[in-house]
Design a protein around this motif. Structure first.
Motif, PDB file in Angstrom:
ATOM      1  N   MET A 561      14.045  -5.326  18.766  1.00 31.14           N
ATOM      2  CA  MET A 561      13.742  -6.451  19.659  1.00 31.14           C
ATOM      3  C   MET A 561      13.912  -7.819  18.997  1.00 31.14           C
ATOM      4  SD  MET A 561      12.933  -5.072  22.621  1.00 31.14           S
ATOM      5  CE  MET A 561      11.793  -6.025  23.625  1.00 31.14           C
ATOM      6  N   ASN A 562      14.224  -7.849  17.685  1.00 32.93           N
ATOM      7  CA  ASN A 562      14.350  -9.131  16.977  1.00 32.93           C
ATOM      8  C   ASN A 562      15.491  -9.083  15.960  1.00 32.93           C
ATOM      9  OD1 ASN A 562      12.134 -11.105  17.758  1.00 32.93           O
ATOM     10  ND2 ASN A 562      10.931  -9.246  17.395  1.00 32.93           N
ATOM     11  N   LYS A 565      16.216 -11.557  12.741  1.00 33.15           N
ATOM     12  CA  LYS A 565      15.008 -12.324  12.361  1.00 33.15           C
ATOM     13  C   LYS A 565      14.522 -11.918  10.970  1.00 33.15           C
ATOM     14  CE  LYS A 565      10.091 -12.821  13.700  1.00 33.15           C
ATOM     15  NZ  LYS A 565       9.811 -13.701  12.615  1.00 33.15           N
ATOM     16  N   MET A 636      17.832  -4.461  21.281  1.00 29.92           N
ATOM     17  CA  MET A 636      17.204  -5.670  21.821  1.00 29.92           C
ATOM     18  C   MET A 636      16.692  -5.529  23.251  1.00 29.92           C
ATOM     19  SD  MET A 636      17.436  -8.247  19.582  1.00 29.92           S
ATOM     20  CE  MET A 636      17.749  -9.811  20.381  1.00 29.92           C
ATOM     21  N   ASN A 642      13.975  -9.588  27.279  1.00 28.49           N
ATOM     22  CA  ASN A 642      13.665 -10.048  25.923  1.00 28.49           C
ATOM     23  C   ASN A 642      14.380 -11.356  25.615  1.00 28.49           C
ATOM     24  OD1 ASN A 642      12.804 -10.081  23.224  1.00 28.49           O
ATOM     25  ND2 ASN A 642      14.442  -8.721  22.539  1.00 28.49           N
ATOM     26  N   GLY A 645      13.743 -12.839  22.124  1.00 30.26           N
ATOM     27  CA  GLY A 645      14.413 -12.123  21.046  1.00 30.26           C
ATOM     28  C   GLY A 645      15.870 -12.511  20.929  1.00 30.26           C
TER      29      GLY A 645
END
Length: 737
Positions: A561-562, A565, A636, A642, A645
């Motif tokens: 989901m990120n 990052k 994602m 999302n 994200g």
């Protein structure tokens, strides 16, 4: 366990320094590497031709004679000696040169192919013939066709053409058209669409039943999938357009359905598989006329294996696997004679091998431990033994193992250290092992299934000797503690390294989910470029951040989901920690990467401007909103679900953060990561009034290669690094060669 040393003349000495860094001592010469040598193939390894394992203890190779005529030769695994020529092109009228071959089940016939024209990365059309070995009869199957495949009884060949499926009867040369609704950018029968080919890694989407009575196939209705178009500049007065269906994240996918064709009644039946988004695999089981269909939901975290009865079209759930993040698709499904099956799964936190009965009940977990099975080679039913590759001797290494079906009697069959890849004979009595380390080039050797080495086939000793004349530096493997994890890394220092001096540092990474760049294996072309830079006064470092592979499910899926990052945070933190070393110039730290790695290098420069002064991004993703459904949503979910994200880590949304030197590169013919990514990044930087360098390579795809292209690209990158990542910014260094 006994360690095998497969070539006594090549020794690898391992030592540890005070930083717990594993290094290899190698002799260094005085010559310096040039870009022309790298891209001219000067350091290419001597490879084995791709072999095709045959029935019994034999394999075949596609060779050519002195006149360029193609031929298929048969070899013995026991002796590695040629025992026969199966087909000789100089005896074939109109087909003296062919580019591919494949056998039927009993190896009495072959399909020979030529005149290939690419479609996407793995798909192509060609002209194919059926050749009967006994009669030496050659029959044209078709021109501009795809994936011709023998029926198990060898009487027919099925193939795809113009998005439809056809069957050719080899006894009377009649052709039956199975489907009739195929249409470009609308309906596809029997082959896959762009996103399945790229992300689920297969092209042929039909399978013959074991008795040759049925053909199971996938049908793609991509009518509602939006089109993507690319200008093809070419050499004509007007450019042309390449238009194809490309489902971007959150957009509509092709509607995929499973169908069963009866070759006797010539009737086709649509199979009801319930609710699903994808059908990423179909495979016939050992049970008569029972197909196994794999379905996956759009989030890709709920996978089902269904038993489909070809006679009546009914389905029955065989296995369900779920995950809080996603379930990876693989080909590790093997059916035994009793219809039980072998399957691999991450369900205990690491990828391991499991044994189930035909009702989906677990019989036993075959491999266990805090390490990953990285390849499944097969099951020898006579010995009740499984063969596999794993990282149980460290995540940067690969070893070959055997283990009983009951999970007992595990045995290491290869070298313990380095990278070992096995190519087993069909009967699993022999394997050819490819072994390499960061200091030992690939060594090909023949082994019995018990691990006994019979013969060294190729050792690349000549390349090793050649490199001894060059000023080479060892890769120093270690770990670096970042954000609570011990991350794998390597470092290359100049051969004349002096710890009392300061050196600019260039970091290299890819960082994508499940990937690996820090591995104890032989050089790729980038490694030689890194060596060239080290020869000219740079330290090169590579760190595999969180989200990369072979260290367990949780380590890999923490980025769910990120995307980018945590990977960005790890690269920035690693750069800062390395810059604390006395010999690294903290004012001259750069980073580069390609594709996913280009996204990362861009993010690191923008978000880590307090440590990174320079970055190169080649063919980068700049927003996951532009990338395809299957890959992007696996990690994602959709942008609709999302948005944060997708946007919080897209450099399109913070171009004003650019403070350093940035080189942006793309091929205009990239059908994977579209030029749109780079054009939108350029526009964002322009509107933010940020200066940057960039280069567009006309009509080049994601690999940006062809002709002089790669040499030109690496000269540009080298010049950029020397101009912007140097202790003495006023001193221009000349590119070697």
């Amino acid at each position: 366990m006994k360690k095998l040393f497969i070539l006594a003349t090549i020794l690898l000495f391992i030592s540890c320094d005070k930083n717990n860094t594993s290094t290899s001592s190698i002799s260094t010469g005085t010559k310096e590497i040039t870009l022309e040598e790298i891209w001219g193939g000067e350091f290419s390894t001597d490879r084995m031709n791709a072999l095709n394992s045959m029935n019994g203890d034999y394999y075949s190779l596609l060779n050519s004679d002195d006149e360029g005529n193609s031929k298929v030769d048969k070899y013995s695994y026991k002796t590695l000696e040629k025992v026969a020529t199966i087909v000789d092109g100089k005896t074939l009228k109109g087909l003296n040169k062919f580019s591919s071959y494949s056998f039927n089940n009993d190896e009495t016939k072959l399909i020979l192919g030529k005149d290939f024209n690419p479609i996407y990365r793995h798909s192509f059309t060609g002209t194919f013939y059926a050749y009967d070995i006994a009669s030496k009869k050659l029959v044209l199957i078709g021109k501009n066709i795809q994936v011709p495949t023998f029926s198990p009884d060898s009487k027919k060949v099925a193939y795809a053409k113009d998005n439809n499926i056809y069957i050719k009867n080899l006894s009377n040369n009649s052709v039956t058209q199975v489907t009739r609704d195929g249409k470009v950018n609308s309906i596809i029968n029997g082959t896959t669409d762009w996103v399945y080919e790229e992300e689920f890694a297969f092209v042929r989407a039909f399978e013959w039943s074991n008795d040759s009575k049925f053909i199971a196939f996938l049908r793609f209705d991509e009518s509602n999938v939006r089109e993507f178009s690319m200008d093809v500049i070419g050499k004509k007065l007007y450019p042309t357009q390449h238009v194809f269906k490309y489902p971007k994240a959150g957009e509509e996918n092709a509607k995929v359905s499973l169908h069963m064709y009866n070759t006797q009644t010539r009737a086709t039946k649509k199979i009801n598989l319930g609710a699903y988004e994808y059908i990423p695999r179909i495979k016939w089981s050992s049970a008569k006329n029972i197909l196994i269909a794999t379905t996956l939901n759009r989030h890709q975290n709920d996978l089902n294996l269904y038993k489909v009865n070809a006679n009546n079209g009914s389905k029955q759930l065989l296995l369900n696997e779920t995950d809080k993040a996603y379930v990876d698709i693989h080909d590790n499904l093997t059916f035994l004679n009793d219809n039980s099956f072998i399957w691999t799964s991450e369900k205990d936190g690491y990828n391991h091998i499991y044994h189930y009965d035909f009702n989906g009940n677990l019989i036993n977990q075959i491999t266990k431990g805090k390490w990953e099975v990285t390849n499944y080679y097969g099951y020898n039913k006579d010995k009740k033994t499984i063969y596999y590759q794993s990282v149980e001797n460290g995540s940067i290494n690969r070893g070959i193992y055997s283990i009983g079906l009951d999970g007992k009697n595990k045995k290491l069959l290869s070298n313990e250290d380095g990278n070992n890849r096995a190519s087993f004979s069909d009967n699993l009595n022999f394997f050819i092992n490819t072994h390499s380390t960061a200091e030992v080039p690939p060594i090909y050797s023949l082994h019995t299934a018990e691990g006994e080495m019979l013969k060294v086939i190729k050792d690349n000793a000549a390349l090793k000797e050649k490199l001894s004349d060059y000023k080479m530096s060892p890769k120093e493997f270690s770990t670096i503690s970042i954000n609570g994890e011990d991350l794998n890394m390597w470092m290359i220092k100049p051969a004349d390294f002096d710890e009392n001096k300061k050196y600019p540092m260039l970091m290299f990474q890819y960082s994508g989910p499940g990937s690996q760049q820090v591995a104890n294996r032989w050089n790729g072309t980038n490694d030689y470029w890194h060596q060239m830079l080290a020869q000219q006064g740079y330290i090169i470092a590579c760190v595999d951040p969180r989200g990369t592979g072979f260290k367990g499910r949780d380590f890999k899926k923490v980025t769910y989901m990120n995307l980018v990052k945590y990977e960005t945070e790890d690269q920035i933190a690693a750069a800062k920690k390395l810059a604390e070393r006395s010999y690294i110039d903290e004012d001259n730290v750069g980073i580069w990467g390609w594709s996913y790695g280009g996204h990362m290098s861009t993010n690191c420069l923008l978000k880590g401007s307090d440590i990174f002064s320079t970055a190169i991004a080649v063919a980068p993703v700049t927003t996951w909103r532009f990338y395809d459904t299957v890959y992007t949503e696996r990690y994602m979910r959709t942008p609709q679900e999302n948005a944060e994200g997708y946007d919080a880590n897209s450099p399109l949304n913070y171009p004003e953060k650019l403070e350093g030197n940035y080189l942006l590169v793309h091929g205009s013919g990239d059908d994977n990561v579209h030029l749109q990514h780079t054009m939108r990044m350029a526009e964002a930087l322009i509107q933010a009034d940020k200066q940057f360098d960039w280069a567009i390579y006309p009509d080049r795809n994601h690999g940006i290669r062809g002709g002089n292209t790669r040499l030109h690209l690496y000269k540009k990158m080298t010049n950029f690094i020397k101009k912007n990542l140097n202790n003495d910014k006023n001193k221009e260094l000349k590119i070697k060669g």
